[in-house]
Scaffold this motif. Sequence first.
Motif, PDB file in Angstrom:
ATOM      1  N   MET A  20       0.827  -1.205   0.000  1.00  0.00           N
ATOM      2  CA  MET A  20       0.000   0.000   0.000  1.00  0.00           C
ATOM      3  C   MET A  20       0.866   1.261   0.000  1.00  0.00           C
ATOM      4  N   SER A  21       2.026   1.211   0.658  1.00  0.00           N
ATOM      5  CA  SER A  21       2.920   2.371   0.662  1.00  0.00           C
ATOM      6  C   SER A  21       3.433   2.658  -0.743  1.00  0.00           C
ATOM      7  N   SER A  22       3.740   1.593  -1.479  1.00  0.00           N
ATOM      8  CA  SER A  22       4.211   1.764  -2.852  1.00  0.00           C
ATOM      9  C   SER A  22       3.124   2.375  -3.731  1.00  0.00           C
ATOM     10  N   LEU A  23       1.888   1.908  -3.573  1.00  0.00           N
ATOM     11  CA  LEU A  23       0.778   2.444  -4.370  1.00  0.00           C
ATOM     12  C   LEU A  23       0.452   3.880  -3.955  1.00  0.00           C
ATOM     13  N   ARG A  24       0.543   4.153  -2.667  1.00  0.00           N
ATOM     14  CA  ARG A  24       0.261   5.516  -2.192  1.00  0.00           C
ATOM     15  C   ARG A  24       1.304   6.503  -2.728  1.00  0.00           C
ATOM     16  N   ARG A  25       2.536   6.023  -2.862  1.00  0.00           N
ATOM     17  CA  ARG A  25       3.605   6.883  -3.346  1.00  0.00           C
ATOM     18  C   ARG A  25       3.304   7.430  -4.740  1.00  0.00           C
ATOM     19  N   ASN A  26       2.586   6.650  -5.541  1.00  0.00           N
ATOM     20  CA  ASN A  26       2.225   7.111  -6.886  1.00  0.00           C
ATOM     21  C   ASN A  26       1.314   8.323  -6.837  1.00  0.00           C
ATOM     22  N   PHE A  27       0.409   8.348  -5.855  1.00  0.00           N
ATOM     23  CA  PHE A  27      -0.503   9.489  -5.723  1.00  0.00           C
ATOM     24  C   PHE A  27       0.223  10.709  -5.160  1.00  0.00           C
ATOM     25  N   VAL A  28       1.131  10.469  -4.194  1.00  0.00           N
ATOM     26  CA  VAL A  28       1.820  11.584  -3.549  1.00  0.00           C
ATOM     27  C   VAL A  28       2.800  12.260  -4.499  1.00  0.00           C
ATOM     28  N   THR A  29       3.485  11.467  -5.302  1.00  0.00           N
ATOM     29  CA  THR A  29       4.540  12.006  -6.173  1.00  0.00           C
ATOM     30  C   THR A  29       4.050  12.276  -7.600  1.00  0.00           C
ATOM     31  N   ALA A  30       2.742  12.311  -7.797  1.00  0.00           N
ATOM     32  CA  ALA A  30       2.215  12.563  -9.144  1.00  0.00           C
ATOM     33  C   ALA A  30       2.657  13.941  -9.626  1.00  0.00           C
ATOM     34  N   ALA A  31       3.084  14.012 -10.885  1.00  0.00           N
ATOM     35  CA  ALA A  31       3.578  15.280 -11.444  1.00  0.00           C
ATOM     36  C   ALA A  31       2.485  16.329 -11.495  1.00  0.00           C
ATOM     37  N   ASP A  32       1.291  15.888 -11.834  1.00  0.00           N
ATOM     38  CA  ASP A  32       0.153  16.805 -11.923  1.00  0.00           C
ATOM     39  C   ASP A  32      -0.926  16.325 -10.966  1.00  0.00           C
ATOM     40  N   PRO A  33      -1.130  17.010  -9.833  1.00  0.00           N
ATOM     41  CA  PRO A  33      -2.146  16.561  -8.877  1.00  0.00           C
ATOM     42  C   PRO A  33      -3.553  16.508  -9.469  1.00  0.00           C
ATOM     43  N   MET A  34      -3.794  17.255 -10.545  1.00  0.00           N
ATOM     44  CA  MET A  34      -5.114  17.257 -11.175  1.00  0.00           C
ATOM     45  C   MET A  34      -5.272  16.095 -12.153  1.00  0.00           C
ATOM     46  N   ASN A  35      -4.186  15.405 -12.451  1.00  0.00           N
ATOM     47  CA  ASN A  35      -4.247  14.274 -13.381  1.00  0.00           C
ATOM     48  C   ASN A  35      -3.671  13.042 -12.676  1.00  0.00           C
ATOM     49  N   LEU A  36      -4.556  12.235 -12.128  1.00  0.00           N
ATOM     50  CA  LEU A  36      -4.155  11.054 -11.371  1.00  0.00           C
ATOM     51  C   LEU A  36      -4.405   9.771 -12.158  1.00  0.00           C
ATOM     52  N   THR A  37      -4.314   9.883 -13.468  1.00  0.00           N
ATOM     53  CA  THR A  37      -4.571   8.705 -14.304  1.00  0.00           C
ATOM     54  C   THR A  37      -3.575   7.588 -14.009  1.00  0.00           C
ATOM     55  N   MET A  38      -2.307   7.947 -13.992  1.00  0.00           N
ATOM     56  CA  MET A  38      -1.278   6.924 -13.769  1.00  0.00           C
ATOM     57  C   MET A  38      -1.438   6.250 -12.410  1.00  0.00           C
ATOM     58  N   PRO A  39      -1.600   6.983 -11.284  1.00  0.00           N
ATOM     59  CA  PRO A  39      -1.755   6.307  -9.991  1.00  0.00           C
ATOM     60  C   PRO A  39      -2.944   5.345  -9.959  1.00  0.00           C
ATOM     61  N   PHE A  40      -4.066   5.735 -10.607  1.00  0.00           N
ATOM     62  CA  PHE A  40      -5.229   4.838 -10.604  1.00  0.00           C
ATOM     63  C   PHE A  40      -5.001   3.623 -11.510  1.00  0.00           C
ATOM     64  N   VAL A  41      -4.294   3.817 -12.607  1.00  0.00           N
ATOM     65  CA  VAL A  41      -3.960   2.677 -13.466  1.00  0.00           C
ATOM     66  C   VAL A  41      -3.045   1.714 -12.711  1.00  0.00           C
ATOM     67  N   ALA A  42      -2.073   2.270 -11.996  1.00  0.00           N
ATOM     68  CA  ALA A  42      -1.175   1.428 -11.203  1.00  0.00           C
ATOM     69  C   ALA A  42      -1.944   0.677 -10.121  1.00  0.00           C
ATOM     70  N   LEU A  43      -2.886   1.359  -9.475  1.00  0.00           N
ATOM     71  CA  LEU A  43      -3.716   0.706  -8.471  1.00  0.00           C
ATOM     72  C   LEU A  43      -4.534  -0.425  -9.092  1.00  0.00           C
ATOM     73  N   GLY A  44      -5.053  -0.175 -10.285  1.00  0.00           N
ATOM     74  CA  GLY A  44      -5.815  -1.212 -10.982  1.00  0.00           C
ATOM     75  C   GLY A  44      -4.951  -2.414 -11.326  1.00  0.00           C
ATOM     76  N   MET A  45      -3.724  -2.172 -11.761  1.00  0.00           N
ATOM     77  CA  MET A  45      -2.827  -3.283 -12.084  1.00  0.00           C
ATOM     78  C   MET A  45      -2.520  -4.111 -10.838  1.00  0.00           C
ATOM     79  N   ALA A  46      -2.286  -3.430  -9.712  1.00  0.00           N
ATOM     80  CA  ALA A  46      -1.972  -4.155  -8.479  1.00  0.00           C
ATOM     81  C   ALA A  46      -3.157  -4.995  -8.024  1.00  0.00           C
ATOM     82  N   LEU A  47      -4.351  -4.416  -8.032  1.00  0.00           N
ATOM     83  CA  LEU A  47      -5.534  -5.155  -7.597  1.00  0.00           C
ATOM     84  C   LEU A  47      -5.863  -6.297  -8.554  1.00  0.00           C
TER      85      LEU A  47
END
Length: 624
Positions: free
Chosen positions: A289-316
């Motif tokens: 969960m820390s690894s997945l959370r890191r994607n949201f925290v370090t996102a380049a554009d806080p208004m565009n969270l496509t990559m963090p959600f895609v990563a979360l989808g891949m993990a789940l």
Amino acid sequence: MLNKTVSKLRPASCFSLFFTLSFFVITLITNEAMVSAFHSGIMPLSRRIVHNNQLPSRGSFGKRNAVISLKTGQGEIERPAFKTQRISSTLLHLSSKYMDYLDSLSGKKFRRKNRNWKNKRRTVRKFISGELIDDFETRRQHYLSDWTDAFKKKRQVIPAILFLYFSCLSPAVSFGTIASEITNGSIGIVEFLLSSGVCGMAYAVLCGQPMGFVAPTGLTLAFISGLFGFCAMQGLPFFPVYAWVGLWTSLYMILLGVSGSSKFIRYCTRFTDEIFNGLLSLNFIYEAMSSLRRNFVTAADPMNLTMPFVALGMALTTFWSTMEVTSIEASKFFTKRVRNRIKDFGPVVIFVVMSIINQLPWFKKFGVPTLSVPSRFELAGGRNFLIPLSSVSWKVKLLCSVPALFLTSLFFMDQNISVRVVNNPDNKLKKGAAYSLDMVALGLITGAVSLVGLPWMCGATVQSMNHVRALTEKEFNEETGKVEIVEVTETRTTGFVTHAMIASTVCLLPLLRVVPIPVVSGVFLFLGRKLMSGNSFLERVRDSLAEKSRLPEHHPIQLLGRRKLNIFTSVQILCLIGLWSFKNNPVTAMFFPSVIGMLIIIRKYTLPNFFSEEELEILGDETP
């Protein structure tokens, strides 16, 4: 004349004469011990042959008119003895006299040697416990079959190796990534891959229970983190201190194994096991969960969270699909053979497929992060392989024995609990346990990796149970409606080959760059979830919210009441929180292993004040 003499020889007389002459020569050219051995075997045989052929008595040696007595139905009759019989008897008598003399000497020597051997055994027993000797004798008779049994079940072993490779590779890579961050690049992925592979191979060769695995764990990583922080604060060089702590730990563990101290693990009851396994499970899930959370925290554009959600989808997706294919054994779909193939190869296929999808052009645009590994084999920072042990003072070397005590307590608990879970009677293993031998093997391995600054490995419950489950043959019992274990292939081959593949991964570092980090996180979630299976502590947490009438009659809530059950469960929760707090606090991270030992004290001296022995037995935690 010679032909006539030969023609008169009887077979039995020739046989006795041959043995007598041969043995007479042997007495002249061999030492006393060899003569004594021949005397005990060949001379009695020769004497029996002579006796059965009724050769002349010793008083008639060399007499031309010597006679022999023969027993018949009409009584004893006498007849002249053959010349060859007189010669044979004479040689036998001389040999017998000489052998009697040597027997007196060799008997004394044998008794002296036997006395010396007994004294040596007593001396060995003073330094080596009976438990270690028993472990060695128990496993020695199975050692060859531990290697050859794998070749009898190749269809089961090959997919098991592939699955275990990825399930063991993921923690090594993930913990290597985390260690690189907390140690400022002093220890990285290459070190974890190399240590995991080499230690696993050595453990497969030396250990007593080959179904157990050693691997990097979050608890060991927490200790390394605390040790690195302590060295940074005190201005000490990390690697020399690391090496000396490891050498002291190696010494302590070998002494524990030689003294048979693993027998005291029986005081570590189910109460402690459940908390410890809960801590391991929580650690796997937390890292994922820390690894997945890191994607949201370090996102380049806080208004565009496509990559963090895609990563979360891949993990789940990785987590859910792996759970499904490993539990398909109990399904009603397909045939038994197909279900077994899906269970064996499914996790590997999922891992590979998810990595391939991430490389597709239309998917690459999401920028899902992949593993960060060096392009070629080299140790972190380009350091030398051997650690300069003499670069610290003798005072520091001696003081390193103190944190080594904490690390030893962690390894002692982790190793013995992991192996005890493997040796659980429910797994139906047949070749026996060897706790003390396992401890000595791990101590030797710890000392070796400390000299070269590689990460420490210890007993890994998750990987060990995955090893057991991968080599377990099960069948669905229609009468009970449950999946039951038929047999387990107990072999060292799978562990050795799996870790050899992990060690060889350092030659395939460019390929690891295509593995998405969310896929590794999904495997972590799967390992953490599987560790929860069969943990009655976590089941009681769930059942505390259940309606009483819906629970089985033999459930502890039905027998003890909800209040008693919740008190016992609350104590375990508080202990788990305390362990987790000590582990995550940078100040106490290095000392948290000592807190694990407190669990035994709480169980032995505190809980009996609130629960009777009968109540503890109902809770499945009877006192040893």
